[in-house]
Design a protein around this motif. Structure first.
Motif, PDB file in Angstrom:
ATOM      1  N   LEU A  61     -13.344 -46.757  19.526  1.00 46.10           N
ATOM      2  CA  LEU A  61     -13.160 -47.935  18.678  1.00 46.10           C
ATOM      3  C   LEU A  61     -14.399 -48.216  17.832  1.00 46.10           C
ATOM      4  N   ILE A  62     -15.562 -48.193  18.453  1.00 41.66           N
ATOM      5  CA  ILE A  62     -16.804 -48.489  17.737  1.00 41.66           C
ATOM      6  C   ILE A  62     -17.137 -47.377  16.748  1.00 41.66           C
ATOM      7  N   ILE A  63     -16.879 -46.128  17.123  1.00 45.03           N
ATOM      8  CA  ILE A  63     -17.092 -45.030  16.186  1.00 45.03           C
ATOM      9  C   ILE A  63     -16.245 -45.238  14.925  1.00 45.03           C
ATOM     10  N   ALA A  64     -14.965 -45.551  15.123  1.00 42.56           N
ATOM     11  CA  ALA A  64     -14.053 -45.716  13.988  1.00 42.56           C
ATOM     12  C   ALA A  64     -14.500 -46.834  13.054  1.00 42.56           C
ATOM     13  N   THR A  65     -15.054 -47.910  13.615  1.00 40.75           N
ATOM     14  CA  THR A  65     -15.444 -49.049  12.781  1.00 40.75           C
ATOM     15  C   THR A  65     -16.765 -48.834  12.052  1.00 40.75           C
ATOM     16  N   LEU A  66     -17.571 -47.879  12.505  1.00 38.78           N
ATOM     17  CA  LEU A  66     -18.902 -47.694  11.921  1.00 38.78           C
ATOM     18  C   LEU A  66     -19.029 -46.480  11.009  1.00 38.78           C
ATOM     19  N   GLY A 211     -15.371 -52.965   8.711  1.00 36.86           N
ATOM     20  CA  GLY A 211     -15.628 -52.882  10.146  1.00 36.86           C
ATOM     21  C   GLY A 211     -14.668 -53.741  10.957  1.00 36.86           C
ATOM     22  N   LEU A 212     -14.511 -54.992  10.571  1.00 34.80           N
ATOM     23  CA  LEU A 212     -13.613 -55.893  11.302  1.00 34.80           C
ATOM     24  C   LEU A 212     -12.150 -55.488  11.126  1.00 34.80           C
ATOM     25  N   GLY A 213     -11.789 -55.013   9.932  1.00 34.88           N
ATOM     26  CA  GLY A 213     -10.406 -54.601   9.692  1.00 34.88           C
ATOM     27  C   GLY A 213     -10.016 -53.407  10.539  1.00 34.88           C
ATOM     28  N   LEU A 214     -10.872 -52.395  10.601  1.00 38.19           N
ATOM     29  CA  LEU A 214     -10.580 -51.219  11.420  1.00 38.19           C
ATOM     30  C   LEU A 214     -10.606 -51.555  12.906  1.00 38.19           C
ATOM     31  N   PHE A 215     -11.540 -52.426  13.305  1.00 36.37           N
ATOM     32  CA  PHE A 215     -11.603 -52.850  14.703  1.00 36.37           C
ATOM     33  C   PHE A 215     -10.288 -53.502  15.121  1.00 36.37           C
ATOM     34  N   SER A 216      -9.779 -54.415  14.279  1.00 35.76           N
ATOM     35  CA  SER A 216      -8.526 -55.114  14.599  1.00 35.76           C
ATOM     36  C   SER A 216      -7.352 -54.141  14.671  1.00 35.76           C
ATOM     37  N   LEU A 217      -7.315 -53.148  13.758  1.00 33.33           N
ATOM     38  CA  LEU A 217      -6.221 -52.187  13.732  1.00 33.33           C
ATOM     39  C   LEU A 217      -6.199 -51.333  14.995  1.00 33.33           C
ATOM     40  N   ALA A 254      -3.466 -59.250  15.759  1.00 28.60           N
ATOM     41  CA  ALA A 254      -4.538 -58.309  15.402  1.00 28.60           C
ATOM     42  C   ALA A 254      -4.128 -57.456  14.207  1.00 28.60           C
ATOM     43  N   PHE A 255      -2.854 -56.996  14.181  1.00 26.26           N
ATOM     44  CA  PHE A 255      -2.366 -56.205  13.048  1.00 26.26           C
ATOM     45  C   PHE A 255      -2.368 -57.020  11.754  1.00 26.26           C
ATOM     46  N   ALA A 256      -1.953 -58.275  11.837  1.00 22.41           N
ATOM     47  CA  ALA A 256      -1.927 -59.134  10.651  1.00 22.41           C
ATOM     48  C   ALA A 256      -3.339 -59.377  10.125  1.00 22.41           C
ATOM     49  N   VAL A 257      -4.269 -59.628  11.037  1.00 24.77           N
ATOM     50  CA  VAL A 257      -5.672 -59.823  10.641  1.00 24.77           C
ATOM     51  C   VAL A 257      -6.205 -58.554   9.994  1.00 24.77           C
ATOM     52  N   SER A 258      -5.883 -57.395  10.584  1.00 27.50           N
ATOM     53  CA  SER A 258      -6.331 -56.111  10.041  1.00 27.50           C
ATOM     54  C   SER A 258      -5.790 -55.889   8.635  1.00 27.50           C
ATOM     55  N   LEU A 259      -4.504 -56.172   8.441  1.00 28.74           N
ATOM     56  CA  LEU A 259      -3.885 -55.993   7.130  1.00 28.74           C
ATOM     57  C   LEU A 259      -4.578 -56.855   6.067  1.00 28.74           C
ATOM     58  N   CYS A 260      -4.846 -58.103   6.396  1.00 29.43           N
ATOM     59  CA  CYS A 260      -5.496 -59.010   5.445  1.00 29.43           C
ATOM     60  C   CYS A 260      -6.921 -58.555   5.123  1.00 29.43           C
ATOM     61  N   PHE A 265     -10.678 -55.787   1.557  1.00 26.48           N
ATOM     62  CA  PHE A 265     -11.681 -54.735   1.386  1.00 26.48           C
ATOM     63  C   PHE A 265     -11.358 -53.842   0.179  1.00 26.48           C
ATOM     64  N   VAL A 266     -10.091 -53.427   0.056  1.00 21.86           N
ATOM     65  CA  VAL A 266      -9.677 -52.550  -1.042  1.00 21.86           C
ATOM     66  C   VAL A 266      -9.896 -53.241  -2.391  1.00 21.86           C
ATOM     67  N   PHE A 267      -9.428 -54.483  -2.525  1.00 23.11           N
ATOM     68  CA  PHE A 267      -9.595 -55.208  -3.789  1.00 23.11           C
ATOM     69  C   PHE A 267     -11.076 -55.439  -4.095  1.00 23.11           C
ATOM     70  N   HIS A 268     -11.853 -55.713  -3.076  1.00 24.03           N
ATOM     71  CA  HIS A 268     -13.290 -55.927  -3.254  1.00 24.03           C
ATOM     72  C   HIS A 268     -13.968 -54.654  -3.756  1.00 24.03           C
ATOM     73  N   GLU A 269     -13.627 -53.510  -3.175  1.00 22.39           N
ATOM     74  CA  GLU A 269     -14.239 -52.244  -3.577  1.00 22.39           C
ATOM     75  C   GLU A 269     -13.831 -51.853  -4.997  1.00 22.39           C
ATOM     76  N   ILE A 270     -12.562 -52.085  -5.354  1.00 17.15           N
ATOM     77  CA  ILE A 270     -12.100 -51.790  -6.716  1.00 17.15           C
ATOM     78  C   ILE A 270     -12.854 -52.627  -7.733  1.00 17.15           C
ATOM     79  N   ARG A 271     -13.056 -53.908  -7.415  1.00 16.96           N
ATOM     80  CA  ARG A 271     -13.754 -54.805  -8.333  1.00 16.96           C
ATOM     81  C   ARG A 271     -15.200 -54.361  -8.542  1.00 16.96           C
TER      82      ARG A 271
END
Length: 541
Positions: A61-66, A211-217, A254-260, A265-271
């Motif tokens: 889990l921690i590897i995936a988030t980092l 990090g938080l999104g992947l952790f929640s997923l 947790a899935f809903a939090v991850s999705l949000c 994150f995606v919109f932030h990175e595109i901007r």
């Protein structure tokens, strides 16, 4: 001239590959080496099963988030620096875990310090390979990398079984310290490289969101069986603190939090990218079809391919009665095949193209997975399973290496850190989700199959059947212990009948889980056909 500049030359790049592979090996082996030692750890530390599950799952889990953060740090400060720092942290964490007297200290060493180091090593090793090798040599280098990755996943249970059986489970961790020192000394052959992300402000918000999104997923999939996919099986607790959503499980929350968070994150990175800044992850990379379809294929096959190594040990130890070491020996036919096919796939990719090798490897994975499902039975042996294991090993050896080669060759060398981070993140997330899904299939089918077997068994008295079924849980079957088998062992015929019904239920359930894994791999194979035949030149991307 520094010692790194003196030894890190083009002439020594193959030595660099060797020590990058050594670092990769101890990370992947550590993913599996403790699984066979869980009963011993529970006794030594007087720990609960929940506690050790958090150690094992927390590591992944921690590897995936980092991983994405580690890739960005490598681009900014230097990939070799992050690789070496990762090795040092990994060694420190391994030593702390090896002397643990409580589950809390084991979690600190294994799931936190080791995982932080592993994240740095995984992303850096891939991006360093991209910067060290070009063209045909890159395909061969990734073939070696893939063979090490695939073989390490199956060698882990063998090493863990040996140390646990003849020495102590603690030596499964202490050996990491010795290997880490070798990798650190060998890092003098690795040339430093940085990426485009070394320019611009650090994306703090993107780091937190990803990090938080992947952790929640990943948390949702790992804990679904415990807390329930929708209806709450129990209240979520962390120490003395609890969180309740009424009848709703924490998993869909947790899935809903991850999705949000991930959408943000995606919109932030595109901007940031549109404004000419330096995002944590460049979304423009996904415009490349080779990159995108390669990642989708990797995600789908990770759901099934690596779940095989989770399912089969349960069958081999509980039905066939093999020891932890014996289980590792059975896996040798697969691991040796991976070690041979991995480098060979690099030569074949250089000659026939990466897509051709991936497609053939995917087909071999499908055949091998379904072949294993057909081959397992209570009378199976290591020799009878070997042909299916070899076919499966061919698939793992070809796809693990060349899918990574495909993804990283589709981007500029300067973006290798970001690309390797998302590649490893997809692999880790897919593996975690796949194991969670296949574990759920295995557990649910055990209960269903066992009930059918007991109810149709003419040896067992009808008035005892419901009591026997209720006294056997899926957890006790998976761990090789059954209260019903022990209780009715005094009646030889009934005890033998219950034992046979349990073994038959576990065998059929393992077949069902393997067939599910085969479906995932088949879907990945279909996806691989959409990969472009020719890869866009990395300098054009």
């Amino acid at each position: 001239m520094s010692i790194f500049d003196r030894f890190a030359t083009d002439k020594n790049r193959w030595w660099a590959l060797v020590f990058l592979a050594v670092g990769l090996a101890i990370v992947i082996i550590d993913n599996t080496v403790l699984n066979v030692a869980i009963p011993y750890i529970l006794r030594d530390l007087s720990a609960s099963l929940d506690g050790i599950q958090w150690v094992v799952s927390g590591y992944a889990l921690i590897i995936a988030t980092l991983l994405i953060l580690a890739g960005r740090l490598g681009d900014i400060f230097g990939r070799r620096k992050i690789f070496v720092i990762g090795i040092v942290l990994f060694a420190v964490g391994s030593f702390i875990a090896s002397i643990a007297k409580s589950i809390g200290i084991l979690f600190l060493g294994e799931a936190i310090i080791e995982a932080i180091g592993a994240a740095g090593m995984l992303t850096s090793s891939l991006s360093l390979l991209v910067s060290e090798f070009q063209g045909r040599e890159r395909a061969i280098a990734f073939g070696v990398w893939g063979s090490v990755a695939g073989a390490s996943a199956t060698v882990g249970p063998l090493l863990g079984g040996y140390f646990t059986t003849y020495h102590s489970w603690r030596w499964s961790l202490r050996i990491n310290v010795v290997v880490a020192v070798i990798a650190i000394l060998g890092s003098v052959f690795i040339k430093e490289s940085k990426g485009e992300a070394s320019r611009g402000r650090f994306d703090v918000l993107g780091t937190v969101l990803s990090g938080l999104g992947l952790f929640s997923l990943v948390f949702g999939f790992i804990e679904a069986q415990k807390y329930g996919w929708w209806n709450a099986l129990q209240v979520f607790k962390l120490g003395s603190w609890s969180l309740s959503f009424g009848t709703l499980s924490i998993v869909p929350v947790a899935f809903a939090v991850s999705l949000c968070l991930l959408a943000w994150f995606v919109f932030h990175e595109i901007r940031i990218e549109r404004q000419g800044g330096s995002p944590l992850l460049r979304m423009s990379m996904f415009h490349n079809k080779s990159f995108s379809f390669g990642l989708v294929t990797l995600l789908i096959i990770a759901l099934g391919q690596f779940g095989v190594f989770f399912i089969l040990p349960i069958f081999l130890q509980n039905v066939l009665g093999l020891t932890a070491l014996g289980t590792g020996v059975v896996f040798l036919s697969s691991s040796l095949t991976v070690m041979i096919v991995g480098p060979l796939s690099g030569f074949l990719a250089a000659k026939f193209g990466i897509k051709s090798v991936i497609t053939v490897g995917m087909i071999a994975s499908v055949i091998g997975t379904f072949w294993l499902a057909l081959s397992i039975n209570p009378n199976a042996t290591g020799w009878s399973l070997a042909p299916a294991f070899i076919m499966f090993g061919i698939g793992v050896g070809a796809t693990a290496a060349q899918l990574t080669n495909l993804v990283l060759s589709s981007v500029r060398v300067s973006l290798a850190g970001e690309a390797s981070a998302i590649n490893n993140t997809i692999r880790q997330v897919g593996t975690s989700i796949g194991i969670a899904i296949l574990g759920t299939v295995l557990a649910s089918m055990i209960g269903s199959n066992l009930g059918q077997n007991i109810n149709s068994d003419r040896v067992i008295p009808d008035d005892q059947k419901s009591q026997i079924i209720s006294s056997i849980s899926s957890n006790s079957v998976e761990s090789g212990e059954s209260e019903a088998v022990q209780k009715y062992g005094g009646d030889l015929l009934v005890g033998l009948a219950v034992k046979n019904d349990v073994n038959a239920a576990l065998t059929q359930s393992a077949k069902d889980a393997l067939n599910t894994a085969g479906v995932f791999v088949l879907l990945g194979t279909i996806c691989s056909f959409f990969i472009p035949t020719s890869i866009t030149n990395h300098e054009e991307n």
